[in-house]
Design a protein around this motif. Structure first.
Motif, PDB file in Angstrom:
ATOM      1  N   GLU B  32       0.824  -1.192   0.000  1.00 49.54           N
ATOM      2  CA  GLU B  32       0.000   0.000   0.000  1.00 49.54           C
ATOM      3  C   GLU B  32       0.872   1.261   0.000  1.00 49.54           C
ATOM      4  O   GLU B  32       1.884   1.334   0.701  1.00 49.54           O
ATOM      5  N   GLY B  36      -1.294   5.378   6.320  1.00 49.59           N
ATOM      6  CA  GLY B  36      -2.256   5.617   7.399  1.00 49.59           C
ATOM      7  C   GLY B  36      -1.673   6.514   8.483  1.00 49.59           C
ATOM      8  O   GLY B  36      -0.471   6.507   8.739  1.00 49.59           O
ATOM      9  N   ALA B  94     -13.261   1.121   5.906  1.00 54.54           N
ATOM     10  CA  ALA B  94     -11.855   0.922   5.549  1.00 54.54           C
ATOM     11  C   ALA B  94     -11.660   1.078   4.042  1.00 54.54           C
ATOM     12  O   ALA B  94     -10.619   1.518   3.574  1.00 54.54           O
ATOM     13  N   CYS B  96     -13.931   2.908   1.971  1.00 50.66           N
ATOM     14  CA  CYS B  96     -14.248   4.291   1.589  1.00 50.66           C
ATOM     15  C   CYS B  96     -13.162   5.258   2.023  1.00 50.66           C
ATOM     16  O   CYS B  96     -12.843   6.206   1.320  1.00 50.66           O
ATOM     17  N   GLY B  97     -12.587   5.026   3.194  1.00 47.84           N
ATOM     18  CA  GLY B  97     -11.526   5.907   3.674  1.00 47.84           C
ATOM     19  C   GLY B  97     -10.345   5.931   2.727  1.00 47.84           C
ATOM     20  O   GLY B  97      -9.555   6.860   2.722  1.00 47.84           O
ATOM     21  N   ARG B  98     -10.237   4.885   1.918  1.00 53.34           N
ATOM     22  CA  ARG B  98      -9.130   4.790   0.962  1.00 53.34           C
ATOM     23  C   ARG B  98      -9.487   5.280  -0.435  1.00 53.34           C
ATOM     24  O   ARG B  98      -8.682   5.911  -1.084  1.00 53.34           O
ATOM     25  N   ARG B 123      -9.072  10.473   5.708  1.00 49.72           N
ATOM     26  CA  ARG B 123      -7.970   9.820   6.431  1.00 49.72           C
ATOM     27  C   ARG B 123      -8.400   9.418   7.841  1.00 49.72           C
ATOM     28  O   ARG B 123      -7.965   8.395   8.363  1.00 49.72           O
ATOM     29  N   GLU B 125     -11.494   8.660   8.668  1.00 47.60           N
ATOM     30  CA  GLU B 125     -12.397   7.515   8.502  1.00 47.60           C
ATOM     31  C   GLU B 125     -11.565   6.239   8.353  1.00 47.60           C
ATOM     32  O   GLU B 125     -11.833   5.216   8.988  1.00 47.60           O
ATOM     33  N   ARG B 126     -10.548   6.315   7.501  1.00 46.95           N
ATOM     34  CA  ARG B 126      -9.671   5.159   7.318  1.00 46.95           C
ATOM     35  C   ARG B 126      -9.007   4.777   8.648  1.00 46.95           C
ATOM     36  O   ARG B 126      -8.892   3.592   8.974  1.00 46.95           O
ATOM     37  N   ASP B 130      -9.216   1.109  10.287  1.00 42.67           N
ATOM     38  CA  ASP B 130      -8.003   0.293  10.446  1.00 42.67           C
ATOM     39  C   ASP B 130      -7.753  -0.026  11.914  1.00 42.67           C
ATOM     40  O   ASP B 130      -7.246  -1.087  12.270  1.00 42.67           O
ATOM     41  N   LEU B 197      -5.734  -0.440  -2.452  1.00 46.08           N
ATOM     42  CA  LEU B 197      -6.720  -1.066  -1.566  1.00 46.08           C
ATOM     43  C   LEU B 197      -6.300  -2.517  -1.329  1.00 46.08           C
ATOM     44  O   LEU B 197      -6.588  -3.387  -2.140  1.00 46.08           O
TER      45      LEU B 197
END
Lengths: 285, 484
Positions: B32, B36, B94, B96-98, B123, B125-126, B130, B197
C-alpha cells in the motif's frame, strides 16, 4: 464447488470428466461452455461441454491435455473438487433446416456432440464428418454415431476412414450429394478456416464455434475478442458461435499465440516438477 | 468535552500529512502506498474540526455519515465510539476511507477549507476503520433486527451489492449475494490494485457480511445460470437487487485494436489483481505486458493501469490523454501519486492507430496532437486535432482505460426491464425500484461508471426501498405463501 464423479482416459491425452453440477446441468443448452478453476493459484480455463444430464445433475467435460492447467487437471482424482462456472455463451440456434453436416476435428468433437444431438432431435438429417491425426484421436465416435444419421471419418495417416482432412471429405460429400442446408464446424482454427473457405463460394451457411483466450467469460475483460465482419466481438458473450464466413481467422490464430512464451514456460516448469516428483517414487504420492 | 482550543487555534493546526511509501521504493512493490495516520496524528487532525452547527460535510457525504460527531470522539481519543458512529451509516469505512474522492465530497465543503486545508475526513475515517482491524475486528458489529422471513437476492458483490446486502441483513432479511467470479468484491478485487486497496481489507469486510448472516454464492452468473425472473420463481426470492456494475470495456474503434498487446484496462487489471498475474508463474495467469506501455485515458482506472505497469517493471510508462491535466477525471491524489512515480504524461495526445508486425503484435501507436476548442456538452473544452501534427511512438503494450459501459448479461436476459439509451437500468431514484415490481438496481449499472461511494450510497438507498416494498407490499414471504 463441483465434485468429479468419474474420470476416464478416452484417448491419449484426452480425459472425460463427469462433474456433479446440477444447476448448470439443468440450464445447459447446446453450444454453451463453462469456465473451470482448479485451485486458488489456478487460471480460469474455458472448457466445452460434451454432454449434460439434467436428471442426474451432471456435466460431461472432455479435455485435451495441451498446457499446464489441462495437464494438472488430468492428475485430479475421482472425488476431487473444482470450481465450475456456467453455462456461458449464447446457445446454438437449433432449427430444422434439412441436412446439416457437422464437421469435427480433434477436441472440437466434444462441443459438437450436444449440437449434433439437438440438430437431430429437431428433425435434421445429421451427417457427421469427424477427423483426427490417428484413429484413436477421433474421439466420441459411439456418441456421435448415436447423434447422427450418417458418419464419415478421416485420419491424417489413413489409419481409419479416408486418408486426408475433413475438408476433403466435406468436398466429396457435396460433390456426390449436393449442398447441405447448413454446415457446423468445430475444431482447430486452421480446420475451421479451411471449412469456411470451402463453403464460402458455395454459399452454404456455415457456423463455427471459437475457443479463444478468456478470463471471466462474462464480457468483462474483452481478451477473447475476435474480428467478425469487421467488428470486434466478444467470443464469451456474443459467441462462441459465429458465421464462419465473417470471422477473421488469421487474426484469431495470431491472437491465440499471445501467451506462447508464458504457456511454454509454465508447461516446462510443470513437467520438470512433475517428473522430479515421479522419480522420487511413492514418497510424495 | 476535553477540547479547550479556540476556533482559531484549531484551524492553525496544520493538516496532518499522510505517511506514504517513498515513490522510488514503492514502484518496486505492490504494498500500500498511503500508510495511514498514527493515533497522535489522527487526534491532531481531529482537533482541526470546528464542529459546525450546520455541518456541510454531512451533506457532502453520499451516505450521510455524522462526520462532526465521529471526529469529536476521535479528538477525545474515543476511537471505539467514533467507529460506531461511522459504521451506523457506512458499513465499509476501511474501503471508503481509501478510495472515496473526499476532495469532491465532504472535504470540498469543509469550512476549514475556506481559509486553510480542509479537515482530512477521509484519512480519519480510514484511521478508525483500520484501528478496528488492528484490535482484532468486530468492535462495532451492527446488530441484526429480528428475522423477517423475506429472502432477497443481491446480484453482484461490488460496492453497491455489499452495501445493500449489509443493510438488508441488519434489517432482518435473509440475503444471498450472487457473484459471477470466484471472489467477492467486484471492482474492489478485480479492478482496484493492491497498492491502493489491500485485498485483505476487502476480505475482512466480506467476512463481516457473512457474520451478519449473508450467504455468498460464487461462480453464479445471473442471466445465465438463472434469470432475474427465475430468482423469484425457482429460487423463491421476494426481491432482487441488481448491482452488476460497469463491466463492459470500451475500446476506441481505431485500427489495430485487436493486435496482441492491446488490453482493455479491465483485462490488464483483472490479470494482475484478481488472478495475481504479477506473481506468474507461481500463479497460473500470465499478464504478458511488454517493456513500453501506453495507457490511453486519464481517469482513476487509467492511473491504476499506469502505476501497475510501473510496478510490473515496464521501462517506459506513458499516459495518452486527449485533453490536459486540468480536465483529467482522475482524483488529484492519484494523479500526483502517478507523477511522483515518474509516469510520462502526454497531454493533448490521442491515439489514431495502433500498428503491429506480421504476427499481429503491437509495435507502436500513431498519436494525434490535440488542442482545446470550445466547451462541449460536459462543459469541458473539446479537444480538436491539430492538422498535420501526428507522430509515432514505439510501444509494445497499449491499455485502453477510456471507460466502461453497463455489462449487458443481466439486462439483456431480463424482459420488461427499462433501460436508457446507454443500456443503464432506469430506476425510481427514491426507492431504486426498476420498471419491474420487486426488482431494484443501483450502482454503476444505473449511473454508468462512477465511484465506489456513490455505488454504496445507492445500495443503501435501495436497501431501504426493498425493506419498504417487502413490509408494505409483499407482506408475506413467498416461501411461506406457497402451498399454505
Amino acid at each position: 464447488m463441483a465434485t468429479l464423479l468419474k474420470i476416464e482416459e478416452i484417448a491419449p491425452a484426452f480425459k472425460r470428466y463427469l462433474v456433479e453440477m446440477p444447476e448448470i446441468a439443468r440450464k445447459h443448452q447446446a453450444g454453451q461452455f463453462v469456465i473451470v478453476l482448479l485451485h486458488d493459484h489456478g487460471e480460469r480455463i474455458p472448457l466445452t461441454i460434451a454432454d449434460s444430464d439434467a436428471d442426474a445433475g451432471t456435466l460431461t467435460l472432455v479435455v485435451q491435455e495441451v498446457g499446464k492447467s489441462t495437464m494438472e487437471m488430468g492428475t485430479l482424482k475421482e472425488g476431487d473438487e473444482i470450481q465450475v462456472v456456467g453455462p456461458l455463451g449464447t446457445p446454438t440456434h437449433i432449427e430444422n433446416v434439412g441436412t446439416c453436416v457437422c464437421v469435427g476435428g480433434g477436441a472440437g468433437i466434444a462441443p459438437l456432440l450436444p449440437i449434433a444431438q439437438a440438430m437431430k432431435e429437431a428433425g435434421n438429417e445429421v451427417v457427421s464428418i469427424l477427423g483426427g491425426r490417428t484413429k484413436e484421436l477421433v474421439i466420441l465416435r459411439d456418441e456421435m454415431t448415436a447423434a447422427s444419421n450418417e458418419m464419415i471419418y478421416t485420419t491424417d495417416d489413413g489409419s481409419f476412414g479416408a486418408k486426408g482432412f475433413v475438408t476433403n471429405a466435406l468436398e466429396r460429400f457435396i460433390k456426390e450429394r449436393g449442398k447441405p442446408e447448413m454446415v457446423i464446424a468445430i475444431g482447430p482454427a486452421i480446420m475451421m478456416k479451411a471449412v469456411a473457405e470451402m463453403t464460402r463460394p458455395l454459399e452454404i451457411p456455415t457456423v463455427v464455434s471459437l475457443n479463444t483466450i478468456m478470463i471471466d467469460g462474462t464480457g468483462m475483460c474483452g481478451g477473447c475478442r475476435v474480428s467478425v465482419g469487421g467488428d470486434s466481438k466478444f467470443v464469451c458473450v456474443d459467441g462462441p458461435e459465429f458465421d464462419a464466413h465473417t470471422v477473421d481467422f488469421d487474426l484469431m490464430m495470431k491472437r491465440q499465440r499471445t501467451f506462447l512464451v508464458e504457456e511454454e514456460e509454465a508447461r516446462r516448469r510443470y513437467l520438470e516438477h512433475h517428473e522430479c516428483q515421479a522419480t522420487k517414487g511413492g514418497e510424495l504420492s | 468535552m476535553a477540547r479547550e482550543l479556540t476556533k482559531k487555534e484549531r484551524m492553525q493546526i496544520p493538516r496532518q500529512p499522510m505517511p506514504a511509501q517513498d515513490p522510488m521504493e514503492r514502484i518496486r512493490n505492490f504494498g500500500e502506498v498511503a500508510l495511514g495516520l498514527t493515533p497522535e496524528m489522527a487526534i491532531a487532525e481531529a482537533e482541526r474540526c470546528l464542529e459546525c452547527k450546520k455541518p456541510r460535510c454531512v451533506e457532502g457525504c453520499p451516505v450521510g455519515i455524522d462526520i462532526p460527531a465521529f471526529i469529536v470522539e476521535m479528538a477525545d481519543g474515543n476511537f471505539e465510539k467514533a467507529l460506531a458512529i461511522v459504521k451506523k451509516d457506512n458499513t465499509l469505512p476501511a474501503i471508503c476511507g481509501r478510495v472515496c474522492p473526499q476532495e469532491d465530497q465532504c472535504e470540498q465543503v469543509c469550512v476549514v477549507g475556506n481559509k486553510y486545508k480542509p479537515v482530512a475526513i477521509g484519512r480519519l475515517e480510514r484511521f478508525v476503520a483500520d484501528w478496528e482491524v488492528a484490535q482484532g475486528g468486530e468492535i462495532a458489529m451492527p446488530e441484526r433486527q429480528p428475522e423477517t422471513g423475506f429472502k432477497v437476492a443481491v446480484v453482484g458483490s461490488g460496492p453497491a451489492g455489499l452495501a445493500c446486502a449489509a443493510q438488508l441483513a441488519i434489517l432482518g432479511h435473509s440475503v444471498t449475494l450472487f457473484e459471477a467470479l470466484h471472489k467477492a468484491g467486484g471492482v474492489l478485487v478485480y479492478g482496484i490494485p493492491e497498492f491502493r486497496l489491500p485485498k485483505k481489507i476487502v476480505e475482512e469486510e466480506v467476512g463481516n457480511l457473512q457474520k451478519l448472516g449473508v450467504e455468498l454464492r460464487f461462480n453464479f452468473v445471473v442471466g445465465k445460470l438463472a434469470s432475474v425472473q427465475e430468482l423469484f420463481t425457482e429460487y423463491d426470492f421476494d426481491s432482487v437487487f441488481i448491482a452488476t456494475g460497469a463491466g463492459l470495456p470500451y475500446f476506441m474503434g481505431i485500427p489495430g485494436e485487436d493486435y496482441i498487446g492491446v488490453y482493455s484496462a479491465n483485462e490488464f487489471l483483472t490479470r494482475v489483481n484478481l488472478m495475481k498475474g504479477f506473481d506468474f508463474p507461481a500463479y497460473d495467469t500470465p499478464v504478458g505486458m511488454g517493456r513500453r506501455v501506453a495507457v490511453v485515458g486519464s481517469g482513476n482506472v487509467a492511473m491504476d493501469c499506469l502505476r501497475t505497469a510501473k510496478r510490473l517493471g515496464a521501462e517506459e510508462v506513458i499516459c495518452l490523454y486527449r485533453r490536459t491535466r486540468a480536465e483529467s477525471p482522475a482524483r488529484l491524489e492519484e494523479l500526483e501519486h502517478a507523477e511522483e512515480e515518474a509516469i510520462d504524461f502526454r497531454w493533448l495526445s490521442s491515439p489514431v492507430e495502433i500498428y503491429g508486425d506480421d504476427d499481429a503484435r503491437v509495435r507502436g501507436v500513431r498519436v494525434q496532437k490535440m488542442e482545446l476548442g470550445e466547451p462541449d456538452a460536459s462543459g469541458r473544452r473539446r479537444p480538436v486535432p491539430i492538422e498535420g501534427e501526428q507522430y509515432d511512438m514505439e510501444m509494445d503494450t497499449v491499455i485502453m482505460g477510456i471507460g466502461q459501459g453497463p455489462n449487458p448479461l443481466v439486462t439483456r436476459s431480463t424482459e420488461d426491464l427499462e433501460l436508457n439509451r446507454w443500456g443503464n437500468i432506469v430506476v425510481n431514484e427514491e426507492t431504486m425500484m426498476t420498471s419491474i415490481p420487486g426488482v431494484f438496481a443501483g450502482g454503476d449499472i444505473v449511473t454508468g461508471a462512477a465511484t465506489v461511494i456513490l455505488a454504496m450510497g445507492a445500495g443503501k438507498v435501495a436497501a431501504a426501498g426493498i425493506d419498504d416494498y417487502l413490509r408494505n407490499e409483499v407482506r408475506v414471504p413467498r416461501s411461506k405463501a406457497d402451498g399454505t
